[in-house]
Write a protein that holds these residues in place. Structure first.
Motif, PDB file in Angstrom:
ATOM      1  N   ARG A  88       0.766  -1.268  -0.068  1.00  0.00           N
ATOM      2  CA  ARG A  88      -0.005  -0.081  -0.150  1.00  0.00           C
ATOM      3  C   ARG A  88       0.977   1.382   0.046  1.00  0.00           C
ATOM      4  O   ARG A  88       0.423   2.191   0.578  1.00  0.00           O
ATOM      5  CB  ARG A  88      -0.966  -0.092   1.305  1.00  0.00           C
ATOM      6  N   MET A  89       2.028   1.257  -0.523  1.00  0.00           N
ATOM      7  CA  MET A  89       3.038   2.193  -0.553  1.00  0.00           C
ATOM      8  C   MET A  89       3.335   2.770  -1.630  1.00  0.00           C
ATOM      9  O   MET A  89       4.480   2.939  -2.290  1.00  0.00           O
ATOM     10  CB  MET A  89       4.085   1.730   0.229  1.00  0.00           C
ATOM     11  N   GLY A  90       2.369   2.933  -2.692  1.00  0.00           N
ATOM     12  CA  GLY A  90       2.328   3.619  -4.169  1.00  0.00           C
ATOM     13  C   GLY A  90       2.861   2.742  -5.189  1.00  0.00           C
ATOM     14  O   GLY A  90       3.222   2.795  -6.100  1.00  0.00           O
ATOM     15  N   VAL A  91       3.227   1.346  -4.452  1.00  0.00           N
ATOM     16  CA  VAL A  91       3.593   0.232  -5.311  1.00  0.00           C
ATOM     17  C   VAL A  91       2.300  -0.654  -5.906  1.00  0.00           C
ATOM     18  O   VAL A  91       1.998  -1.464  -5.174  1.00  0.00           O
ATOM     19  CB  VAL A  91       4.683  -0.683  -4.751  1.00  0.00           C
ATOM     20  N   THR A  92       1.867  -0.449  -7.293  1.00  0.00           N
ATOM     21  CA  THR A  92       0.896  -1.023  -7.764  1.00  0.00           C
ATOM     22  C   THR A  92       0.948  -2.646  -8.186  1.00  0.00           C
ATOM     23  O   THR A  92       2.157  -3.053  -8.203  1.00  0.00           O
ATOM     24  CB  THR A  92       0.278  -0.156  -8.827  1.00  0.00           C
ATOM     25  N   GLU A  93      -0.214  -3.328  -8.241  1.00  0.00           N
ATOM     26  CA  GLU A  93      -0.010  -4.589  -8.537  1.00  0.00           C
ATOM     27  C   GLU A  93       0.334  -4.878  -9.936  1.00  0.00           C
ATOM     28  O   GLU A  93       1.317  -5.973 -10.190  1.00  0.00           O
ATOM     29  CB  GLU A  93      -1.408  -5.164  -8.443  1.00  0.00           C
ATOM     30  N   GLU A  94       0.214  -3.931 -10.891  1.00  0.00           N
ATOM     31  CA  GLU A  94       0.943  -3.773 -12.035  1.00  0.00           C
ATOM     32  C   GLU A  94       2.237  -3.925 -12.088  1.00  0.00           C
ATOM     33  O   GLU A  94       3.154  -4.661 -12.816  1.00  0.00           O
ATOM     34  CB  GLU A  94       0.372  -2.590 -13.134  1.00  0.00           C
ATOM     35  N   ILE A  95       2.802  -3.058 -11.165  1.00  0.00           N
ATOM     36  CA  ILE A  95       4.349  -3.014 -11.020  1.00  0.00           C
ATOM     37  C   ILE A  95       4.810  -4.389 -10.194  1.00  0.00           C
ATOM     38  O   ILE A  95       5.858  -4.904 -10.785  1.00  0.00           O
ATOM     39  CB  ILE A  95       4.727  -1.775 -10.053  1.00  0.00           C
ATOM     40  N   LEU A  96       4.165  -4.890  -9.231  1.00  0.00           N
ATOM     41  CA  LEU A  96       4.638  -5.781  -8.363  1.00  0.00           C
ATOM     42  C   LEU A  96       4.620  -7.204  -9.203  1.00  0.00           C
ATOM     43  O   LEU A  96       5.443  -8.192  -9.062  1.00  0.00           O
ATOM     44  CB  LEU A  96       4.047  -5.933  -7.156  1.00  0.00           C
ATOM     45  N   GLN A  97       3.468  -7.621  -9.857  1.00  0.00           N
ATOM     46  CA  GLN A  97       3.380  -8.959 -10.424  1.00  0.00           C
ATOM     47  C   GLN A  97       4.546  -9.453 -11.355  1.00  0.00           C
ATOM     48  O   GLN A  97       5.057 -10.392 -11.165  1.00  0.00           O
ATOM     49  CB  GLN A  97       2.175  -8.927 -11.228  1.00  0.00           C
ATOM     50  N   PRO A  98       4.924  -8.338 -12.267  1.00  0.00           N
ATOM     51  CA  PRO A  98       5.901  -8.748 -13.203  1.00  0.00           C
ATOM     52  C   PRO A  98       7.594  -8.794 -12.259  1.00  0.00           C
ATOM     53  O   PRO A  98       8.038  -9.976 -12.632  1.00  0.00           O
ATOM     54  CB  PRO A  98       6.213  -7.693 -14.215  1.00  0.00           C
ATOM     55  N   ILE A  99       7.340  -8.234 -11.347  1.00  0.00           N
ATOM     56  CA  ILE A  99       8.730  -8.170 -10.462  1.00  0.00           C
ATOM     57  C   ILE A  99       8.763  -9.737  -9.809  1.00  0.00           C
ATOM     58  O   ILE A  99       9.814 -10.424  -9.668  1.00  0.00           O
ATOM     59  CB  ILE A  99       8.623  -7.028  -9.361  1.00  0.00           C
ATOM     60  N   PHE A 100       7.407 -10.030  -9.204  1.00  0.00           N
ATOM     61  CA  PHE A 100       7.633 -11.546  -8.411  1.00  0.00           C
ATOM     62  C   PHE A 100       7.738 -12.708  -9.642  1.00  0.00           C
ATOM     63  O   PHE A 100       8.451 -13.419  -9.466  1.00  0.00           O
ATOM     64  CB  PHE A 100       5.981 -11.690  -8.115  1.00  0.00           C
ATOM     65  N   GLU A 101       7.247 -12.574 -10.917  1.00  0.00           N
ATOM     66  CA  GLU A 101       7.201 -13.529 -11.966  1.00  0.00           C
ATOM     67  C   GLU A 101       8.691 -13.280 -12.565  1.00  0.00           C
ATOM     68  O   GLU A 101       8.919 -14.544 -13.011  1.00  0.00           O
ATOM     69  CB  GLU A 101       6.111 -13.078 -13.037  1.00  0.00           C
ATOM     70  N   ASN A 102       9.429 -12.565 -12.323  1.00  0.00           N
ATOM     71  CA  ASN A 102      10.782 -12.491 -13.152  1.00  0.00           C
ATOM     72  C   ASN A 102      11.682 -12.703 -12.139  1.00  0.00           C
ATOM     73  O   ASN A 102      13.047 -12.783 -12.298  1.00  0.00           O
ATOM     74  CB  ASN A 102      11.095 -10.984 -13.548  1.00  0.00           C
ATOM     75  N   THR A 103      11.380 -13.190 -10.905  1.00  0.00           N
ATOM     76  CA  THR A 103      12.298 -13.725  -9.896  1.00  0.00           C
ATOM     77  C   THR A 103      13.020 -15.093 -10.513  1.00  0.00           C
ATOM     78  O   THR A 103      12.212 -15.973 -10.999  1.00  0.00           O
ATOM     79  CB  THR A 103      11.582 -14.213  -8.648  1.00  0.00           C
ATOM     80  N   ARG A 104      14.227 -15.269 -10.448  1.00  0.00           N
ATOM     81  CA  ARG A 104      14.746 -16.421 -11.012  1.00  0.00           C
ATOM     82  C   ARG A 104      14.680 -17.580 -10.285  1.00  0.00           C
ATOM     83  O   ARG A 104      14.395 -17.542  -8.919  1.00  0.00           O
ATOM     84  CB  ARG A 104      16.311 -16.024 -11.188  1.00  0.00           C
TER      85      ARG A 104
END
Length: 470
Positions: A88-104
């Motif tokens: 809830r700190m200005g980081v939207t799900e649109e930003i976070l989802q690819p970050i999670f998915e791109n975790t090696r």
């Protein structure tokens, strides 16, 4: 799709957050335990360390993380926590989802942090809820309170993790230079969205002023102006500092467009001077009003301790002068309330549950009622509900563990610890404070015996010898 509501281990911070503590310790966030073995690491070394890679994999798999027990304890008791706040700190799900998915597959990530949390050891107070881990003044205090017991070692804490209170500390200017450069790089690359300055006292931090000056330098460039103005800058300050190198801080902060300041004020009048040992209420009140008059976005954050709750009426009477005032509580994160096993030797008089039910329960209920009925307190984002949740947790814990909290030996240990600490207080003792804020609590407190510690007996002996010599 990764969802923090269904996966109650998942937290955004291990992917986006760079925390550096006052002693350069690394954490996942301010409420996690230390991530052992990563002190003084660079950003790259920390973010893709073997420990952090495994934490990310475990979170994605829904496994609970040992260092995150504070959040799990709060969540189990219906109190909002940093895990939930991380989304809830200005980081939207649109930003976070690819970050999670791109975790090696091994947990490695390639994105750099967008949220920086920097804590300085520099401080001018020895607050009763703090310690040598966070305050340079407390390091001096600890040496006075524990003569001959200062060791340059890391001591195992019975609650888990490492207890650093016995450590000497030297500011590492080289490491601070590296951290400042990392933040300046993040600004230049336009990836920093959030900065949190705390301490210690952030207005005493050279790293803080260097980075803030860099923001203004970049803001002069047309390509950076809008970006710099969007960065969310958040302070937690004891409100004792009004000047930096001959300039008024309230004026220095005016150019920043998305900045807000939380005054860390645990009560008012005598209660404040007790909890914020070394501070003067009239001076802090003047600074608070000066910052507000300068047009800065001012909020209040308070540790909801026993003395704070017992002096709540005067606290709210003062802050209700300011329309739409934002007031947030922190749960007292000591001993049992931090999710640890209860240890009587670590218990103290800050805990609301220290006080008898006939005194503390009506005081808590009064605080809840005043929060619910106040016509001027800000109610955005459920802040009042979170405050009330903390107070209701204390009521529940007091009832569920009433035998523990009414145990005479436990009460004696807690008061004895407080009484010894009060010998070194710069402003006023708890006894003096309660006489003014809550006479009924004062009478009960004075009825409890104390048992002097070895350190106190040694101190009294040394004082007698010195007096005799004179």
């Amino acid at each position: 799709m990764y969802n923090y509501k269904t996966n109650q281990s998942l937290c955004a911070f291990p992917w986006i957050h760079n925390y550096s503590g006052p002693r350069y310790v690394r954490k996942l966030c301010c409420t996690s335990d230390d991530v052992i073995g990563l002190d003084k690491t660079t950003e790259a070394e920390f973010m893709n360390s073997d420990i952090m890679k495994q934490i990310r994999l475990d979170m994605l798999a829904g496994k609970k993380i040992d260092v995150c027990h504070n959040c799990y304890h709060k969540e189990a008791n219906g109190i909002e926590n940093m895990r939930e706040n991380s989304f809830r700190m200005g980081v939207t799900e649109e930003i976070l989802q690819p970050i999670f998915e791109n975790t090696r597959p091994d947990g490695t990530i390639f994105n750099k942090p967008s949220y920086y949390d920097n804590r300085t050891i520099h401080c001018n107070l020895q607050c009763v809820s703090c310690g040598p881990t966070f305050s340079s003044e407390h390091i001096k205090l600890f040496e006075k309170m524990s003569p001959g017991h200062i060791k340059k070692v890391k001591v195992k804490n019975p609650n888990g993790g490492i207890d650093r209170v016995g450590n000497h500390f030297t500011v590492d200017k080289k490491h601070e230079e590296i951290f400042a450069l990392e933040m300046e790089e993040g600004l230049t690359e336009k990836r920093i969205t959030n900065i949190y300055w705390a301490g210690g006292e952030p207005f005493m931090s050279p790293v803080h002023w260097r980075v803030m000056n860099k923001m203004l330098e970049l803001r002069e460039k047309p390509a950076y102006t809008d970006y710099i103005d969007r960065i969310r800058v958040h302070y937690n300050t004891n409100m004792t500092r009004s000047m930096w190198k001959g300039k008024r801080i309230s004026e220095m902060l005016k150019p920043y467009k998305n900045l807000y300041i939380e005054g860390s004020i645990d009560g008012t009048h005598e209660t404040f001077e007790y909890t914020r040992d070394g501070a003067n209420w009239e001076e802090v009140k003047a600074n608070w009003e000066e910052f507000r008059a300068a047009g800065l976005d001012m909020k209040i954050t308070s540790v909801a301790s026993g003395p704070f709750i017992l002096g709540f009426d005067r606290y709210l009477d003062y802050f209700e002068q300011f329309p739409n005032i934002h007031i947030g509580f922190h749960q007292l994160m000591q001993n049992h309330h931090a999710g640890f096993e209860f240890i009587a030797e670590s218990w103290n008089t800050l805990d609301p549950c220290f006080y008898p039910a006939e005194i503390i329960v009506p005081a808590i209920e009064n605080a809840i009622n005043r929060l619910k009925t106040s016509p001027v307190i800000c109610r955005d984002h459920g802040i009042i509900d979170r405050n009330i949740g903390i107070l209701e947790y204390y009521l529940k814990d007091k009832e569920e563990n009433k035998e523990r909290y009414s145990n005479k030996e436990h009460l004696i240990k807690a008061k004895s610890s407080c009484s010894y600490r009060d010998l070194f207080h710069k402003t006023r003792s708890l006894s003096e404070t309660l006489k003014t804020s809550n006479p009924e609590a004062s009478a009960w407190y004075e009825s409890i015996a104390i048992k002097k510690s070895t350190n106190q007996l040694q101190l009294e002996k040394a004082t007698r010898i010195q007096t005799h010599d004179i």
